[in-house]
Enzyme design. Sequence first.
Site, PDB file in Angstrom:
ATOM      1  N   ASP A  49       0.858  -1.184   0.000  1.00 52.85           N
ATOM      2  CA  ASP A  49       0.000   0.000   0.000  1.00 52.85           C
ATOM      3  C   ASP A  49       0.901   1.244   0.000  1.00 52.85           C
ATOM      4  O   ASP A  49       1.980   1.224   0.604  1.00 52.85           O
ATOM      5  CB  ASP A  49      -0.840  -0.034   1.286  1.00 52.85           C
ATOM      6  CG  ASP A  49      -2.001   0.926   1.234  1.00 52.85           C
ATOM      7  OD1 ASP A  49      -3.135   0.450   1.104  1.00 52.85           O
ATOM      8  OD2 ASP A  49      -1.771   2.157   1.321  1.00 52.85           O
ATOM      9  N   ALA A  71      -1.846   5.432  -8.342  1.00 60.22           N
ATOM     10  CA  ALA A  71      -2.610   4.677  -7.337  1.00 60.22           C
ATOM     11  C   ALA A  71      -3.602   5.613  -6.668  1.00 60.22           C
ATOM     12  O   ALA A  71      -3.257   6.732  -6.303  1.00 60.22           O
ATOM     13  CB  ALA A  71      -1.666   4.088  -6.291  1.00 60.22           C
ATOM     14  N   GLN A  73      -7.835   5.748  -4.676  1.00 62.68           N
ATOM     15  CA  GLN A  73      -9.205   5.329  -4.486  1.00 62.68           C
ATOM     16  C   GLN A  73      -9.929   6.123  -5.567  1.00 62.68           C
ATOM     17  O   GLN A  73     -10.041   7.349  -5.473  1.00 62.68           O
ATOM     18  CB  GLN A  73      -9.620   5.709  -3.056  1.00 62.68           C
ATOM     19  CG  GLN A  73     -10.982   5.248  -2.617  1.00 62.68           C
ATOM     20  CD  GLN A  73     -12.116   5.642  -3.521  1.00 62.68           C
ATOM     21  OE1 GLN A  73     -12.650   4.805  -4.273  1.00 62.68           O
ATOM     22  NE2 GLN A  73     -12.506   6.898  -3.507  1.00 62.68           N
ATOM     23  N   TYR A 138     -14.084  12.515  -3.444  1.00 62.02           N
ATOM     24  CA  TYR A 138     -13.061  12.068  -4.402  1.00 62.02           C
ATOM     25  C   TYR A 138     -12.448  13.284  -5.106  1.00 62.02           C
ATOM     26  O   TYR A 138     -11.227  13.429  -5.162  1.00 62.02           O
ATOM     27  CB  TYR A 138     -13.670  11.102  -5.424  1.00 62.02           C
ATOM     28  CG  TYR A 138     -12.788  10.850  -6.625  1.00 62.02           C
ATOM     29  CD1 TYR A 138     -11.625  10.078  -6.518  1.00 62.02           C
ATOM     30  CD2 TYR A 138     -13.100  11.397  -7.883  1.00 62.02           C
ATOM     31  CE1 TYR A 138     -10.814   9.858  -7.622  1.00 62.02           C
ATOM     32  CE2 TYR A 138     -12.295  11.170  -8.985  1.00 62.02           C
ATOM     33  CZ  TYR A 138     -11.153  10.401  -8.847  1.00 62.02           C
ATOM     34  OH  TYR A 138     -10.332  10.194  -9.945  1.00 62.02           O
ATOM     35  N   ARG A 204     -19.962  13.747 -22.803  1.00 62.06           N
ATOM     36  CA  ARG A 204     -18.709  13.530 -22.084  1.00 62.06           C
ATOM     37  C   ARG A 204     -17.560  13.590 -23.083  1.00 62.06           C
ATOM     38  O   ARG A 204     -17.759  13.471 -24.292  1.00 62.06           O
ATOM     39  CB  ARG A 204     -18.706  12.149 -21.390  1.00 62.06           C
ATOM     40  CG  ARG A 204     -19.742  11.995 -20.290  1.00 62.06           C
ATOM     41  CD  ARG A 204     -19.441  12.863 -19.082  1.00 62.06           C
ATOM     42  NE  ARG A 204     -20.440  12.717 -18.026  1.00 62.06           N
ATOM     43  CZ  ARG A 204     -21.526  13.477 -17.904  1.00 62.06           C
ATOM     44  NH1 ARG A 204     -21.774  14.427 -18.787  1.00 62.06           N
ATOM     45  NH2 ARG A 204     -22.373  13.302 -16.908  1.00 62.06           N
ATOM     46  N   ARG A 261     -30.209  11.131 -14.079  1.00 66.59           N
ATOM     47  CA  ARG A 261     -30.204  11.074 -12.617  1.00 66.59           C
ATOM     48  C   ARG A 261     -29.844  12.429 -12.022  1.00 66.59           C
ATOM     49  O   ARG A 261     -29.045  13.168 -12.590  1.00 66.59           O
ATOM     50  CB  ARG A 261     -29.219  10.002 -12.134  1.00 66.59           C
ATOM     51  CG  ARG A 261     -29.795   8.605 -12.314  1.00 66.59           C
ATOM     52  CD  ARG A 261     -28.819   7.558 -11.924  1.00 66.59           C
ATOM     53  NE  ARG A 261     -27.712   7.465 -12.877  1.00 66.59           N
ATOM     54  CZ  ARG A 261     -26.949   6.390 -13.021  1.00 66.59           C
ATOM     55  NH1 ARG A 261     -27.147   5.342 -12.267  1.00 66.59           N
ATOM     56  NH2 ARG A 261     -25.973   6.371 -13.894  1.00 66.59           N
ATOM     57  N   GLU A 264     -26.382  14.631 -11.911  1.00 65.94           N
ATOM     58  CA  GLU A 264     -25.450  14.259 -12.983  1.00 65.94           C
ATOM     59  C   GLU A 264     -25.119  15.474 -13.860  1.00 65.94           C
ATOM     60  O   GLU A 264     -26.015  16.260 -14.203  1.00 65.94           O
ATOM     61  CB  GLU A 264     -26.020  13.121 -13.836  1.00 65.94           C
ATOM     62  CG  GLU A 264     -24.897  12.362 -14.514  1.00 65.94           C
ATOM     63  CD  GLU A 264     -25.366  11.144 -15.285  1.00 65.94           C
ATOM     64  OE1 GLU A 264     -24.887  10.965 -16.420  1.00 65.94           O
ATOM     65  OE2 GLU A 264     -26.186  10.385 -14.770  1.00 65.94           O
TER      66      GLU A 264
HETATM   67  N1  LIG Z   1     -10.373   6.007 -15.351  1.00 68.14           N
HETATM   68  C1  LIG Z   1     -10.670   7.280 -15.515  1.00 68.14           C
HETATM   69  O1  LIG Z   1     -11.530   7.647 -16.355  1.00 68.14           O
HETATM   70  C2  LIG Z   1      -9.962   8.344 -14.701  1.00 68.14           C
HETATM   71  C3  LIG Z   1     -10.348   9.679 -14.901  1.00 68.14           C
HETATM   72  C4  LIG Z   1      -9.700  10.670 -14.177  1.00 68.14           C
HETATM   73  C5  LIG Z   1      -8.679  10.339 -13.289  1.00 68.14           C
HETATM   74  N2  LIG Z   1      -8.325   9.030 -13.104  1.00 68.14           N
HETATM   75  C6  LIG Z   1      -7.227   8.744 -12.160  1.00 68.14           C
HETATM   76  O2  LIG Z   1      -6.292   7.899 -12.815  1.00 68.14           O
HETATM   77  C7  LIG Z   1      -5.659   7.035 -11.871  1.00 68.14           C
HETATM   78  C8  LIG Z   1      -5.780   5.593 -12.311  1.00 68.14           C
HETATM   79  O3  LIG Z   1      -7.157   5.266 -12.410  1.00 68.14           O
HETATM   80  P1  LIG Z   1      -7.690   3.891 -13.038  1.00 68.14           P
HETATM   81  O4  LIG Z   1      -8.943   4.194 -13.755  1.00 68.14           O
HETATM   82  O5  LIG Z   1      -6.580   3.188 -13.741  1.00 68.14           O
HETATM   83  O6  LIG Z   1      -8.087   3.116 -11.707  1.00 68.14           O
HETATM   84  P2  LIG Z   1      -7.723   1.632 -11.233  1.00 68.14           P
HETATM   85  O7  LIG Z   1      -8.568   1.393 -10.011  1.00 68.14           O
HETATM   86  O8  LIG Z   1      -7.805   0.677 -12.358  1.00 68.14           O
HETATM   87  O9  LIG Z   1      -6.197   1.783 -10.824  1.00 68.14           O
HETATM   88  C9  LIG Z   1      -5.760   2.194  -9.556  1.00 68.14           C
HETATM   89  C10 LIG Z   1      -4.609   1.287  -9.154  1.00 68.14           C
HETATM   90  O10 LIG Z   1      -4.104   1.737  -7.884  1.00 68.14           O
HETATM   91  C11 LIG Z   1      -4.009   0.620  -6.995  1.00 68.14           C
HETATM   92  N3  LIG Z   1      -4.206   1.148  -5.642  1.00 68.14           N
HETATM   93  C12 LIG Z   1      -5.346   1.680  -5.132  1.00 68.14           C
HETATM   94  N4  LIG Z   1      -5.137   2.075  -3.866  1.00 68.14           N
HETATM   95  C13 LIG Z   1      -3.843   1.790  -3.577  1.00 68.14           C
HETATM   96  C14 LIG Z   1      -3.033   1.965  -2.426  1.00 68.14           C
HETATM   97  N5  LIG Z   1      -3.533   2.508  -1.300  1.00 68.14           N
HETATM   98  N6  LIG Z   1      -1.743   1.568  -2.456  1.00 68.14           N
HETATM   99  C15 LIG Z   1      -1.229   1.002  -3.595  1.00 68.14           C
HETATM  100  N7  LIG Z   1      -1.949   0.803  -4.710  1.00 68.14           N
HETATM  101  C16 LIG Z   1      -3.245   1.199  -4.700  1.00 68.14           C
HETATM  102  C17 LIG Z   1      -5.094  -0.353  -7.440  1.00 68.14           C
HETATM  103  O11 LIG Z   1      -4.855  -1.687  -7.050  1.00 68.14           O
HETATM  104  C18 LIG Z   1      -5.037  -0.164  -8.962  1.00 68.14           C
HETATM  105  O12 LIG Z   1      -4.073  -1.022  -9.543  1.00 68.14           O
HETATM  106  C19 LIG Z   1      -6.314   7.343 -10.536  1.00 68.14           C
HETATM  107  O13 LIG Z   1      -5.488   8.235  -9.832  1.00 68.14           O
HETATM  108  C20 LIG Z   1      -7.623   8.004 -10.906  1.00 68.14           C
HETATM  109  O14 LIG Z   1      -8.071   8.881  -9.890  1.00 68.14           O
HETATM  110  C21 LIG Z   1      -8.946   8.020 -13.780  1.00 68.14           C
END
Ligand SMILES: NC(=O)c1ccc[n+]([C@@H]2O[C@H](COP(=O)([O-])OP(=O)(O)OC[C@H]3O[C@@H](n4cnc5c(N)ncnc54)[C@H](O)[C@@H]3O)[C@@H](O)[C@H]2O)c1
Length: 300
Positions: A49, A71, A73, A138, A204, A261, A264
Amino acid sequence: MLITGGAGFIGSHVVEECLAHNYEVVVVDNFSSGNIDNLSINCKVYQIDINDAHLKHVFEVEKPDIVIHLAAQASVMKSIEDPIADGEINILGTLRLLEYARIHNVKKVVLASSAAVYGNPLEIPIDEEFPLNPLSFYSLSKWSGERYAQLYESLYGLPCCILRFSNVYGPRQNPQGEAGVVSIFINQLLNHEEIVIYGGQQTRDFVYVKDVAKACFRAIESPTTGIFNISSSSETSIDDLFSMTSLLAGISIEPYKYPLRQGEIQNSVLGNEKATNELGWQNIHSLHDGLRETILSYHK
Ligand SMILES: NC(=O)c1ccc[n+]([C@@H]2O[C@H](COP(=O)([O-])OP(=O)(O)OC[C@H]3O[C@@H](n4cnc5c(N)ncnc54)[C@H](O)[C@@H]3O)[C@@H](O)[C@H]2O)c1
């Protein structure tokens, strides 16, 4: 180079992009939503983590010169249900990484942020100067991470690039729970499931994950720092997205339609000129091409 969240959806593509450019990649991931199968055998993986005390040891042993921090949430819903857990990962975890990056003289930090920091846009397209209005814990925790990074840069000269992603889609996106609408549609179509669309005319900005990975790569290669929207700069309605996905998948299902919704966002599109001009990044994939590649990846 250290990539946090490298086993996740976006992270795994960033790992691939960096390996393709011959970087030595070390991944830190606790696999809470990531998957080991997303990772190449050519990178070293620490299953920890980002808040684990062991992270200090990773910096001491690996001495990364670059950190790409993905990484997180990443669920709006979970952040509302448990704001403390969200803050611990997205605020405290980011702070911990920045502090170790400072101690170990990291040359560049790239931080994943989100279009969610803008809230409900008063006008579109949204550029980086647009006033921020986080509407969930978030988005607030992502903004806090940005502010910590900016302070580390101004107080200690730690170079940081903050990338605000719009709606990212592509192979390996998890269709479970609160996932991207593209992976939800593809899964429902391929499994011939019932499909529900709330509203449909809301728009979007969909950006393909391989373009996002290239943006992260440009951010580490470029000497520039600052905040950048990473987006397609084009608006697509959910109805049009569904029609396009259904056509490309070759499966026709009539979706059930319900009203939009409450709460949104109606329309969202991020201007990407700053990333184009200052990072030398370009959004290459049209939605059509990105969707086609994504659908193909489900058949592999
Ligand atoms: N997917 C999207 O459309 C989107 C849009 C805007 C921003 N983001 C950002 O992009 C980044 C990646 O998002 P994603 O869609 O690939 O999500 P994802 O959940 O697929 O990837 C997140 C990764 O981080 C790991 N992780 C989570 N908490 C952790 C912790 N405490 N310690 C170590 N590892 C941890 C998870 O296991 C996962 O592999 C994030 O920061 C997210 O906020 C994503």
